[in-house]
Design a protein around this motif. Structure first.
Motif, PDB file in Angstrom:
ATOM      1  N   SER A  38      44.355   4.863 -32.247  1.00 58.71           N
ATOM      2  CA  SER A  38      42.966   5.339 -32.135  1.00 58.71           C
ATOM      3  C   SER A  38      41.987   4.166 -32.145  1.00 58.71           C
ATOM      4  CB  SER A  38      42.653   6.288 -33.294  1.00 58.71           C
ATOM      5  OG  SER A  38      43.513   7.405 -33.281  1.00 58.71           O
ATOM      6  N   ALA A  39      42.259   3.168 -33.003  1.00 55.10           N
ATOM      7  CA  ALA A  39      41.385   1.993 -33.039  1.00 55.10           C
ATOM      8  C   ALA A  39      41.427   1.243 -31.708  1.00 55.10           C
ATOM      9  CB  ALA A  39      41.802   1.074 -34.191  1.00 55.10           C
ATOM     10  N   LYS A  40      42.600   1.132 -31.118  1.00 54.45           N
ATOM     11  CA  LYS A  40      42.701   0.467 -29.819  1.00 54.45           C
ATOM     12  C   LYS A  40      41.967   1.257 -28.742  1.00 54.45           C
ATOM     13  CE  LYS A  40      47.155  -1.667 -30.924  1.00 54.45           C
ATOM     14  NZ  LYS A  40      48.609  -1.703 -30.626  1.00 54.45           N
ATOM     15  N   LEU A  41      42.080   2.590 -28.794  1.00 49.39           N
ATOM     16  CA  LEU A  41      41.339   3.413 -27.837  1.00 49.39           C
ATOM     17  C   LEU A  41      39.832   3.225 -28.010  1.00 49.39           C
ATOM     18  CD1 LEU A  41      43.320   6.786 -27.884  1.00 49.39           C
ATOM     19  CD2 LEU A  41      43.048   5.255 -25.931  1.00 49.39           C
ATOM     20  N   ALA A  42      39.394   3.192 -29.272  1.00 47.37           N
ATOM     21  CA  ALA A  42      37.965   2.989 -29.525  1.00 47.37           C
ATOM     22  C   ALA A  42      37.495   1.625 -29.055  1.00 47.37           C
ATOM     23  CB  ALA A  42      37.676   3.155 -31.021  1.00 47.37           C
ATOM     24  N   ALA A  43      38.412   0.637 -29.061  1.00 50.61           N
ATOM     25  CA  ALA A  43      38.050  -0.704 -28.610  1.00 50.61           C
ATOM     26  C   ALA A  43      38.060  -0.834 -27.087  1.00 50.61           C
ATOM     27  CB  ALA A  43      39.003  -1.734 -29.221  1.00 50.61           C
ATOM     28  N   GLY A  44      38.459   0.232 -26.375  1.00 50.16           N
ATOM     29  CA  GLY A  44      38.412   0.197 -24.927  1.00 50.16           C
ATOM     30  C   GLY A  44      39.760   0.104 -24.242  1.00 50.16           C
ATOM     31  N   ARG A  45      40.846   0.009 -25.006  1.00 47.27           N
ATOM     32  CA  ARG A  45      42.180  -0.043 -24.402  1.00 47.27           C
ATOM     33  C   ARG A  45      42.660   1.391 -24.152  1.00 47.27           C
ATOM     34  NH1 ARG A  45      45.923  -3.848 -27.923  1.00 47.27           N
ATOM     35  NH2 ARG A  45      47.359  -3.124 -26.300  1.00 47.27           N
ATOM     36  N   LEU A  46      42.302   1.915 -23.006  1.00 44.67           N
ATOM     37  CA  LEU A  46      42.560   3.323 -22.710  1.00 44.67           C
ATOM     38  C   LEU A  46      43.992   3.596 -22.309  1.00 44.67           C
ATOM     39  CD1 LEU A  46      39.316   4.094 -20.670  1.00 44.67           C
ATOM     40  CD2 LEU A  46      39.718   4.416 -23.114  1.00 44.67           C
ATOM     41  N   ASP A  47      44.822   2.556 -22.137  1.00 49.71           N
ATOM     42  CA  ASP A  47      46.190   2.767 -21.670  1.00 49.71           C
ATOM     43  C   ASP A  47      47.201   2.889 -22.803  1.00 49.71           C
ATOM     44  OD1 ASP A  47      45.685   0.148 -22.366  1.00 49.71           O
ATOM     45  OD2 ASP A  47      47.184  -0.681 -20.998  1.00 49.71           O
ATOM     46  N   VAL A  48      46.780   2.712 -24.063  1.00 50.00           N
ATOM     47  CA  VAL A  48      47.730   2.762 -25.178  1.00 50.00           C
ATOM     48  C   VAL A  48      48.073   4.214 -25.486  1.00 50.00           C
ATOM     49  CG1 VAL A  48      46.996   0.583 -26.188  1.00 50.00           C
ATOM     50  CG2 VAL A  48      45.826   2.681 -26.831  1.00 50.00           C
TER      51      VAL A  48
END
Length: 574
Positions: free
Chosen positions: A250-260
């Protein structure tokens, strides 16, 4: 040859945190707040340990009571058997001679010693002295006298058919004592005398047994706590690991990494949660890409339209200027139309410029052109350039600059545009009252504030003051040709410098805008040199400022005006 420089790490920095006991409370408190696994395991260990302690204490007390009761019953049975054996010996030999009676008593005493496990035996006559009655006897007269109490002897004398007992402390021979039981009962020589019979039993083996049992209980309890803690850690790890992975994703998604995405294994509830999370991430990625594409199309459209309109706008502007220059030769109606055409063409050109600037901000293609600039000098220049506009509105603009003279790296064109916009809004909405422009600085930042004493705004209007094309009063027309994008662009310029643009306003008290810029290329830290909320000031307080003329001091570029340091106070009127 220069010797190499070796960096020496302080000894404190090499010590791990767990060896610095003073840091333990803070580290444990941090783990308690951040880690669900640590918090759950700690609570599990605490509750398990409490339950084990309660169980062990209860079991130890129960075993102690049962052990003493069983040992007491054994002692009483042993004492009764020994007394019965001695009584049978006395009943079988009926003699009247004192010597023979004494011999019979000796045989009974021997039977007592042989039949019982008592460590001390004593017998004492009851009632008046009989001439031929055997003498009192005791295996340890001194100890027996210390153990016997008056209440116990009274009970033994008055209850011939009962056993009387009490716990005692028997001497151990090395100035220490061991627990014991003293049993009292009666022994009778028919027709001669009755005797108080006392048998003292040693219970030293009972504490040893109890200690062994208690030690065993505590060892088992500690092992049980460790075992339950290990089981809890294993179970929690299997549950919290997927949760931690979901949090990281979720933190990676919030940071803009939409592919995780989450790795999904199995068919249980966690697997269902993982699949739902991945489906949500797929939907978010799709919608964000669609919105990004739409935003990009809109940005390109605005940019392309603005660029395409500049060429015809230039032609229209030239034609409008030519017509406006010849308006004296026209009739009054045509001349007025030419004047309105020229004003609206200028406003349209300004709007195109602002739209192009907004499109650059949206596209992230804005670049700063930094150069050392004195914010106080810049404010003085802007006030001078807008002096005619202020006079048209009957407004007195005053500059108060106790600081802000030392140069700071900034884009002077953009900062000048921000100050001009803020001052223009203050002139337009200031109701002809004085306007105070304040410049000050500290070690971290420089700031400029524009304070008017006009109508002010409601709190709900202040929240939207930086929105594009927003107006607090739509029915109120603009008098200086604003486009509605000025404050949005000003906020973008402030953020581009790493600063902030804040506003305070209150109905009937006016409005205060404060632009704060950092001295270094670092985020702002601390309060602004100029407070956003001016407090309980009033228009009457402006009279204390006076109407002073600018102080002409040499600038860094050779021009006059302003001071080269932040220490000298500054005041002036536009």
């Amino acid at each position: 040859m220069t010797a190499p420089i070796t960096a020496v790490t302080p000894a404190r920095a090499r010590i791990p945190w767990w060896r610095l006991w003073r840091a333990w409370p803070g580290e444990i408190a941090g783990l308690w707040r951040r880690s669900l696994r640590f918090r759950t395991i700690l609570v599990t260990i605490g509750l398990t340990a409490l339950a084990v302690v309660v169980a062990c204490v209860w079991m130890a007390l129960a075993i102690q009571n049962d052990l003493f009761a069983s040992r007491k019953d054994q002692v009483l049975m042993d004492a009764e058997q020994a007394r019965a054996a001695a009584q049978r010996t006395l009943d079988a030999s009926v003699q009247n001679d004192s010597i023979q009676l004494q011999n019979v008593m000796t045989l009974a005493f021997t039977a007592l010693r042989d039949q019982s496990s008592a460590v001390i035996v004593g017998a004492y006559r009851i009632g008046p002295l009989v001439p031929n009655a055997p003498q009192d006897f005791s295996t340890n007269e001194e100890v027996m006298n210390e153990l016997l109490t008056i209440p116990m002897r009274a009970l033994v004398r008055t209850n011939p058919d009962q056993q009387i007992w009490q716990p005692v402390a028997l001497p151990d021979g090395d100035d220490s004592t061991v627990p014991g039981i003293l049993v009292g009962q009666q022994l009778t020589i028919e027709g001669v005398a009755s005797y108080e019979l006392y048998l003292a039993y040693d219970l030293a083996n009972a504490p040893e047994t109890l200690t062994f049992v208690q030690r065993t209980l505590w060892v088992v309890g500690i092992g049980l706590v460790l075992l339950i803690s290990g089981i809890a850690w294993f179970v929690l790890r299997s549950v919290t690991t997927p949760i931690s992975e979901a949090a990281d994703t979720s933190a990676k998604l919030a940071a803009g990494r939409l592919d995780v995405r989450l790795e999904v294994h199995g068919e249980d509830e966690l697997a269902t949660l993982g699949r739902s999370f991945n489906a949500m991430a797929d939907s978010m990625e799709s919608q964000i890409k669609e919105l990004a594409d739409l935003s990009l199309v809109q940005q390109r459209f605005v940019s392309d339209v603005s660029h395409e309109l500049r060429t015809p706008m230039t032609t229209i502007r030239l034609a409008a200027d030519m017509i406006n220059d010849q308006r004296d030769d026209f009739d009054p109606a045509t001349a007025r139309a030419a004047e309105l055409l020229n004003a609206q063409v200028q406003r349209f050109e300004t709007l195109l410029t602002d739209l192009l600037e907004i499109s650059r901000y949206d596209a992230g293609s804005v670049q700063l052109e930094l150069e050392p600039t004195s914010l106080a000098h810049l404010a003085e220049d802007v006030i001078g350039s807008m002096q005619q506009l202020a006079e048209q509105h009957g407004t007195d603009v005053r500059l108060v600059a106790p600081g802000g003279y030392s140069p700071v790296d900034m884009d002077p064109r953009r900062v000048r545009r921000v100050v001009r916009n803020l001052l223009g809004n203050a002139i337009e909405h200031g109701e002809g009252r004085p306007i105070v422009v304040s410049v000050d600085s500290n070690q971290q930042a420089v700031a400029i504030g524009v304070r008017d004493y006009g109508m002010g705004m409601k709190p709900e209007d202040v929240e939207h003051v930086f929105d594009r094309f927003w107006r607090a009063d739509p029915s109120r027309k603009r008098t200086i040709g604003g486009t509605g994008l000025g404050l949005s662009i000003a906020l973008g310029d402030a953020k581009l410098h790493g600063g902030e643009l804040a506003v305070w306003s209150e109905v009937g008290r006016g409005t205060n805008f404060v632009l704060t810029l950092p001295r270094q290329a670092a985020p702002l830290d601390g309060e602004s040199p100029i407070p956003v909320d001016p407090g309980d000031d009033a228009v009457a307080a402006l009279d204390d400022l006076g109407l002073t003329s600018p102080i002409d001091l040499p600038r860094a570029d050779g021009a006059n005006g302003g001071s080269g340091t932040d220490a000298a106070p500054r005041g002036g009127s536009a």
